[in-house]
Design an enzyme around this catalytic site. Structure first.
Site, PDB file in Angstrom:
ATOM      1  N   CYS A  36       0.823  -1.219   0.000  1.00  0.00           N
ATOM      2  CA  CYS A  36       0.000   0.000   0.000  1.00  0.00           C
ATOM      3  C   CYS A  36       0.851   1.260   0.000  1.00  0.00           C
ATOM      4  CB  CYS A  36      -0.833   0.068   1.283  1.00  0.00           C
ATOM      5  SG  CYS A  36      -1.957  -1.288   1.541  1.00  0.00           S
ATOM      6  N   CYS A  40      -2.900   4.924   2.722  1.00  0.00           N
ATOM      7  CA  CYS A  40      -4.011   3.974   2.592  1.00  0.00           C
ATOM      8  C   CYS A  40      -4.853   3.955   3.864  1.00  0.00           C
ATOM      9  CB  CYS A  40      -3.490   2.567   2.293  1.00  0.00           C
ATOM     10  SG  CYS A  40      -4.829   1.412   1.892  1.00  0.00           S
ATOM     11  N   CYS A  67      -2.584  -3.100  -3.453  1.00  0.00           N
ATOM     12  CA  CYS A  67      -3.835  -2.914  -2.718  1.00  0.00           C
ATOM     13  C   CYS A  67      -4.954  -2.489  -3.665  1.00  0.00           C
ATOM     14  CB  CYS A  67      -3.610  -1.843  -1.649  1.00  0.00           C
ATOM     15  SG  CYS A  67      -5.097  -1.336  -0.770  1.00  0.00           S
ATOM     16  N   CYS A  70      -5.965   1.518  -2.366  1.00  0.00           N
ATOM     17  CA  CYS A  70      -5.150   2.716  -2.655  1.00  0.00           C
ATOM     18  C   CYS A  70      -4.399   2.643  -3.984  1.00  0.00           C
ATOM     19  CB  CYS A  70      -4.178   2.986  -1.509  1.00  0.00           C
ATOM     20  SG  CYS A  70      -2.839   1.777  -1.343  1.00  0.00           S
TER      21      CYS A  70
END
Length: 191
Positions: A36, A40, A67, A70
């Site tokens: 991430c 995030c 992810c 994000c």
């Protein structure tokens, strides 16, 4: 290469979802295999499960996946891979209480989006998938052991015995006790 020791400044950026650090590093969560941006909004991971990366290529090289929430460096994990990660986790944690919100937090997606994609990819909702895994485990325990029906249900992830019995009957057309007795009779007749 991921940092072994996480600088306090980076850890604070992760905890605070600090957008100003997004261009400085990415972080991966070892337990989920997802990486991430520091900003995030996913649940804050355990610091011991965090790996720090300079860029997405580095995270990808260490088998982390981007992810869904994000989208670090504009990357997105294909839906099938994302759902595979979730089903593998469910298969390992089926006996624990599992909610859609918990899955969303763990796998960095909104519960609504996760539900929709899961159903599209597997043909079942996450709840149906969890129930099917638990029932499969219960069937195995009924065939193999002498545990009480309540113990079988609890071991398979159904702490509520009446619910376990009613779901078992609904899905398999018989009660757990009747299933066990039928299985025993079939075994006797084989010998």
């Amino acid at each position: 290469m991921a940092y072994e020791q996480i600088p306090e400044e980076y850890w604070n950026a992760i905890k605070d979802c600090d957008k100003s650090y997004d261009d400085l590093f990415l972080y991966g969560v070892k337990t989920t295999g997802i990486f991430c941006r520091p900003s995030c909004r996913s649940r804050v991971p355990n610091i011991g499960n965090v790996a720090i990366f300079q860029n997405a290529a580095q995270a990808l090289a260490e088998n982390f996946r981007p992810c869904k929430r994000c989208k670090p460096e504009g990357l997105s994990l294909p839906a099938e891979e994302w759902i595979k990660q979730i089903t593998v986790w469910i298969d390992q944690h089926y006996c624990d209480p599992i909610t859609l919100h918990q899955l969303g937090d763990l796998f960095h997606g909104s519960p609504y989006h996760l539900q929709r994609v899961f159903k599209r990819v597997t043909g079942k909702s996450p709840t149906e998938y969890i129930q099917d895994i638990r029932l499969e485990k219960a069937v195995h325990m009924l065939e193999a052991g002498e545990q009480s029906i309540a113990d079988v249900g609890a071991s398979a992830g159904f702490p509520n015995t009446p619910y376990f019995i009613s779901l078992f009957k609904k899905k398999l057309g018989t009660t757990p006790a009747a299933y066990r007795n039928k299985t025993r009779e079939e075994r006797k007749n084989e010998h």
